[in-house]
Design an enzyme around this catalytic site. Sequence first.
Site, PDB file in Angstrom:
ATOM      1  N   GLY A 114       0.818  -1.203   0.000  1.00  0.00           N
ATOM      2  CA  GLY A 114       0.000   0.000   0.000  1.00  0.00           C
ATOM      3  C   GLY A 114       0.856   1.259   0.000  1.00  0.00           C
ATOM      4  CB  THR A 117       4.461  -1.165   1.398  1.00  0.00           C
ATOM      5  OG1 THR A 117       3.823  -1.668   2.577  1.00  0.00           O
ATOM      6  CG2 THR A 117       5.489  -2.166   0.920  1.00  0.00           C
ATOM      7  CB  ILE A 138      -9.464  -4.098   0.670  1.00  0.00           C
ATOM      8  CG1 ILE A 138      -9.420  -3.494   2.073  1.00  0.00           C
ATOM      9  CG2 ILE A 138      -8.856  -5.476   0.630  1.00  0.00           C
ATOM     10  CD1 ILE A 138     -10.433  -4.140   3.010  1.00  0.00           C
ATOM     11  CG  ASP A 139      -8.829   0.871   2.815  1.00  0.00           C
ATOM     12  OD1 ASP A 139      -9.484  -0.166   3.011  1.00  0.00           O
ATOM     13  OD2 ASP A 139      -8.269   1.502   3.732  1.00  0.00           O
ATOM     14  CG  MET A 181     -11.601  -2.442   6.988  1.00  0.00           C
ATOM     15  SD  MET A 181     -10.200  -3.509   6.663  1.00  0.00           S
ATOM     16  CE  MET A 181      -9.887  -4.162   8.308  1.00  0.00           C
ATOM     17  CD  GLU A 234     -11.175   1.358   8.970  1.00  0.00           C
ATOM     18  OE1 GLU A 234     -11.106   0.624   9.953  1.00  0.00           O
ATOM     19  OE2 GLU A 234     -10.407   1.260   7.977  1.00  0.00           O
ATOM     20  CG  LEU A 284     -15.311 -11.207   8.876  1.00  0.00           C
ATOM     21  CD1 LEU A 284     -16.745 -11.032   9.327  1.00  0.00           C
ATOM     22  CD2 LEU A 284     -14.982 -12.690   8.721  1.00  0.00           C
ATOM     23  NE  ARG A 286      -6.458  -6.735   5.845  1.00  0.00           N
ATOM     24  CZ  ARG A 286      -5.820  -6.065   6.811  1.00  0.00           C
ATOM     25  NH1 ARG A 286      -6.052  -4.761   6.970  1.00  0.00           N
ATOM     26  NH2 ARG A 286      -4.978  -6.666   7.589  1.00  0.00           N
TER      27      ARG A 286
HETATM   28  O1  F6P Z   1      -5.730  -2.204   4.191  1.00  0.00           O
HETATM   29  C1  F6P Z   1      -6.152  -1.026   4.809  1.00  0.00           C
HETATM   30  C2  F6P Z   1      -7.022  -1.353   5.963  1.00  0.00           C
HETATM   31  O2  F6P Z   1      -7.917  -2.273   5.474  1.00  0.00           O
HETATM   32  C3  F6P Z   1      -7.709  -0.152   6.582  1.00  0.00           C
HETATM   33  O3  F6P Z   1      -8.947   0.177   6.064  1.00  0.00           O
HETATM   34  C4  F6P Z   1      -7.808  -0.574   8.034  1.00  0.00           C
HETATM   35  O4  F6P Z   1      -7.916   0.521   8.894  1.00  0.00           O
HETATM   36  C5  F6P Z   1      -6.535  -1.303   8.208  1.00  0.00           C
HETATM   37  O5  F6P Z   1      -6.273  -1.951   6.990  1.00  0.00           O
HETATM   38  C6  F6P Z   1      -6.525  -2.255   9.362  1.00  0.00           C
HETATM   39  O6  F6P Z   1      -5.320  -2.956   9.352  1.00  0.00           O
HETATM   40  P1  F6P Z   1      -4.804  -3.867  10.560  1.00  0.00           P
HETATM   41  O7  F6P Z   1      -5.917  -4.025  11.552  1.00  0.00           O
HETATM   42  O8  F6P Z   1      -4.442  -5.150   9.912  1.00  0.00           O
HETATM   43  O9  F6P Z   1      -3.644  -3.155  11.117  1.00  0.00           O
END
Ligand code: F6P
Length: 365
Positions: A114, A117, A138-139, A181, A234, A284, A286
């Site tokens: 993302g 990275t 996914i966002d 998310m 979120e 879920l 992801r």
């Molecule tokens: O990939 C981004 C994301 O899906 C965000 O929407 C979310 O806030 C975050 O990952 C949560 O990531 P983790 O709980 O794995 O740190």
Amino acid sequence: MQIRRIGVLTGGGDAPGLNAVIRAVVKSACNSGIEVVGIEDSFDGLIESGRTRILTPKDVTGILRLGGTMLGTTNRGNPFAYPVSTTDGKVDYSTRVTENFHKFGLDALVVIGGDGTLAIAHRLSQNGIPIVGVPKTIDNDIVGTVSCFGFDTAVNFATDAIDRLHSTAEAHHRVMVVEVMGRYSGWIALYAGVAGGADVILIPEIPFDLNIVAARLKERERLGARFSIVVAAEGAMPVGGKVSLLAEGDAATAERLGGLSATCARQLETLTGKEARYVVLGHLQRGGTPTSHDRVLATRFGGKAVECVRNGEFDVMVASQPPEIVTVPLETVGGKQKRVPPDFDLIRTARALGITFGDGIGQKC
Ligand code: F6P
């Protein structure tokens, strides 16, 4: 320079389609006579030895349809600000990454990740490592690419969840608040909300007022609708308010979002007098098998990344700009977010259909 051996790693949160990219990279590289080394757990696998392995086409057989990543990942692994469990605090391990890159006999790296990275990838590129980036989230909020693999799968899952939540909402005449998310952008909330027939969609790009949301829900009741569905990203926040956090972040770790749907449900219950419940779809979204759309996009990205390696095109990210897969400079990507434009046609259409974004603009039927 002749490329003989490349490394591939996945960084940040997992997304459906990561394995499909790895498979495409391994198969197309091997078919061009390039050996591929899989690096485990993002840049961690370049910080210490013993966390790499050669990947042959046989090793990636059967992974196209699998969620997650066969290489493992982390969203804590920034080599420029590495978290260690000693009192030394943060340590810069970026030099070690460059040293190990050469020690492992690599000629180039494919970094799938993302915006965080990819920002690290650009800094490492500047330190002399030839890198091709592949966008993952996914966002769907990475700049320079119209879409990312994982987004379609997440939207499909969230839509299915909203469909299922209609049962209870209708049966119990309730307000159901569904948290999806989307920390900086509301793409998932917008697409799943429209696809699932939501009445209210809350996204980070449009600050909301719960009084306006409540008025809309009461209006629906007056017009004969006895239930309502609210889809909230979120990262959505009230006018003049802040994002809901579960934990603060630091230089190496992003803040953890959460709690918005619980607050909204509680306050909407008070404001409307209607029973409200909330559901957090969380990780879920992801998980599971990528949709065919995401498998194809991931495969195109992986194939294009190897094309770049073969052409000596580095410090770039492969990107979807339909109908083509193109490249954009990595420096234009990292640390930025592609947000939903307020005049986006789907926002206008949603408003025209009577969906409210909690900002008072929209129809009433
Ligand atoms: O990939 C981004 C994301 O899906 C965000 O929407 C979310 O806030 C975050 O990952 C949560 O990531 P983790 O709980 O794995 O740190």
